[in-house]
Design a protein around this motif. Structure first.
Motif, PDB file in Angstrom:
ATOM      1  N   ASP A 242      -7.187  -8.645  -6.132  1.00 28.05           N
ATOM      2  CA  ASP A 242      -5.893  -8.619  -5.976  1.00 28.05           C
ATOM      3  C   ASP A 242      -5.190  -7.247  -6.346  1.00 28.05           C
ATOM      4  OD1 ASP A 242      -5.800 -11.172  -4.913  1.00 28.05           O
ATOM      5  OD2 ASP A 242      -4.954 -12.122  -6.683  1.00 28.05           O
ATOM      6  N   ALA A 243      -5.484  -6.656  -7.673  1.00 27.84           N
ATOM      7  CA  ALA A 243      -4.953  -5.444  -7.992  1.00 27.84           C
ATOM      8  C   ALA A 243      -5.638  -4.451  -7.046  1.00 27.84           C
ATOM      9  CB  ALA A 243      -5.481  -5.227  -9.529  1.00 27.84           C
ATOM     10  N   LEU A 244      -6.822  -4.396  -6.722  1.00 28.82           N
ATOM     11  CA  LEU A 244      -7.392  -3.313  -5.868  1.00 28.82           C
ATOM     12  C   LEU A 244      -6.671  -3.379  -4.547  1.00 28.82           C
ATOM     13  CD1 LEU A 244      -9.559  -1.323  -5.163  1.00 28.82           C
ATOM     14  CD2 LEU A 244     -11.040  -2.986  -4.517  1.00 28.82           C
ATOM     15  N   PHE A 245      -6.796  -4.338  -3.817  1.00 29.48           N
ATOM     16  CA  PHE A 245      -6.291  -4.533  -2.436  1.00 29.48           C
ATOM     17  C   PHE A 245      -4.610  -4.499  -2.502  1.00 29.48           C
ATOM     18  CE2 PHE A 245      -6.133  -6.918   1.838  1.00 29.48           C
ATOM     19  CZ  PHE A 245      -6.368  -5.593   2.507  1.00 29.48           C
ATOM     20  N   GLY A 246      -3.853  -4.918  -3.338  1.00 27.75           N
ATOM     21  CA  GLY A 246      -2.617  -4.825  -3.409  1.00 27.75           C
ATOM     22  C   GLY A 246      -2.169  -3.388  -3.784  1.00 27.75           C
ATOM     23  N   TYR A 291      -8.564   1.000   1.211  1.00 26.18           N
ATOM     24  CA  TYR A 291      -7.683   1.915   1.844  1.00 26.18           C
ATOM     25  C   TYR A 291      -8.039   1.654   3.427  1.00 26.18           C
ATOM     26  CZ  TYR A 291      -5.084   6.117   3.155  1.00 26.18           C
ATOM     27  OH  TYR A 291      -4.295   7.005   3.837  1.00 26.18           O
ATOM     28  N   ASP A 292      -9.375   1.630   3.881  1.00 27.88           N
ATOM     29  CA  ASP A 292      -9.583   1.233   5.198  1.00 27.88           C
ATOM     30  C   ASP A 292      -9.058  -0.059   5.705  1.00 27.88           C
ATOM     31  OD1 ASP A 292     -10.968   3.702   5.500  1.00 27.88           O
ATOM     32  OD2 ASP A 292     -13.015   2.964   5.685  1.00 27.88           O
ATOM     33  N   GLU A 293      -9.624  -1.212   4.912  1.00 27.01           N
ATOM     34  CA  GLU A 293      -8.988  -2.240   5.234  1.00 27.01           C
ATOM     35  C   GLU A 293      -7.610  -2.460   5.366  1.00 27.01           C
ATOM     36  OE1 GLU A 293      -9.648  -6.995   4.277  1.00 27.01           O
ATOM     37  OE2 GLU A 293     -11.006  -5.717   3.459  1.00 27.01           O
ATOM     38  N   ALA A 294      -6.720  -1.842   4.481  1.00 24.50           N
ATOM     39  CA  ALA A 294      -5.541  -1.955   4.488  1.00 24.50           C
ATOM     40  C   ALA A 294      -4.761  -1.203   5.885  1.00 24.50           C
ATOM     41  CB  ALA A 294      -4.638  -1.404   3.362  1.00 24.50           C
TER      42      ALA A 294
END
Length: 317
Positions: A242-246, A291-294
């Motif tokens: 959650d922290a990373l992707f958020g 970053y890619d997925e976002a």
């Protein structure tokens, strides 16, 4: 941040191995944050879950198995395709190597690139790399789940969703309530998410939680010995995701560059997760994938040794 040695090339300290009994027929092989493996002893044969990185290194696990049983090692399960988990398979003489369809596809698509990439990142984990005969190929592939009986022991082998990779496999002993989770779950160890599906991973963790495991072998970290510890590991893994992707999603929405996203994400996560094993190793790879997925890149790009060093120079150079 000061410049760091590439990935884990500076990690040279050997770890203390533990062989922990979880049930009369189940054991965890752990090594202070190095990759774990699991062992199930059936009536007539043994199953090994993940194989260590080279045949020479696998001998340590084989010695542990031989300290408790002389039954033949007939089955190997690959929790996913990463080299550090699969390249020791030749040492066991197993008849059956089991993997999910997704894992088989990843070995075919990027196994060779991953082998050389991982060896360059973490040479200590590939001791006697010359003993690896080549890629490890499964000879029994399943789509979503299968059940294998080792005599009276029921072993459920399942793909419960994408997370660490698209092919993640867990091994579940329903009678004993022991779960071998691979790198879907880590304990006090940073998650490597370079090949991850970060949007899917939290739901996959809830699918694991629904099994009701009372003991769990994570991909890295100590074996978990009760339901409270299992849930704490699931919660910690989810918190990291959650922290990373958020952070990556917020950065992309704000139009930040990858480099800016990396610096902001590292600073935000370091206070809570910075003391977890391999945190500094993982973060450049993790933020790059997040970053890619976002940014809408649905499937992870292939990591190669060349791409590894270029990325590291861009973010840590």
């Amino acid at each position: 941040m000061s410049q760091k040695a590439f990935a884990s090339q500076g990690d040279l300290e050997e770890k203390k191995v533990s062989f922990v009994k979880l049930a009369d027929n189940a054991y965890a092989y752990t090594a202070e944050g190095d990759p774990n493996a699991g062992v199930i002893i059936g009536d007539d044969s043994v199953m090994v879950i993940d194989t260590l990185a080279t045949p020479v290194m696998a001998q340590g696990l084989i010695d542990c198995i031989r300290s408790v049983t002389d039954k033949p090692i007939r089955h190997i399960v690959l929790t996913h395709y990463h080299a550090v988990r699969v390249l020791g398979a030749a040492a066991y003489g197993a008849e059956t190597i089991i993997a999910s369809q997704g894992t088989y596809e990843l070995i075919r698509e990027r196994g060779e690139a991953d082998m050389m990439s991982e060896y360059g990142r973490f040479p200590r984990l590939f001791r006697s790399f010359e003993s690896v005969p080549g890629l490890t190929w499964p000879n029994l592939v399943f789509e979503n789940r299968m059940t294998l009986w080792l005599g009276k022991t029921e072993v459920r082998i399942m793909h419960l969703g994408r997370g660490h990779t698209k092919g993640d496999t867990v091994v579940w002993l329903p009678r004993e309530k022991v779960l071998f989770a691979g790198d879907l779950v880590e304990y006090a160890s940073a998650l490597y998410t370079g090949d991850a599906y970060l949007g899917d991973w939290p739901q996959t963790l809830e699918n694991l939680r629904a099994l009701g495991a009372e003991k769990l072998v994570p991909g890295r970290g100590e074996a978990l010995q009760n339901a409270a510890e299992v849930n704490a590991a699931l919660d910690g893994t989810k918190a990291f995701i959650d922290a990373l992707f958020g952070s990556a999603q917020a950065a992309v929405a704000a139009g930040k560059s990858l480099n800016e996203t990396y610096k902001a994400t590292y600073a935000a996560m370091q206070p809570r997760f910075g003391n977890w094993v391999i945190f500094d190793h993982c973060m450049p790879f993790d933020v790059t994938r997040a970053y890619d997925e976002a940014s809408g890149i649905r499937d992870p790009r292939v990591w190669t040794a060349e791409r590894d060093t270029q990325m590291w120079a861009a973010l840590e150079g």
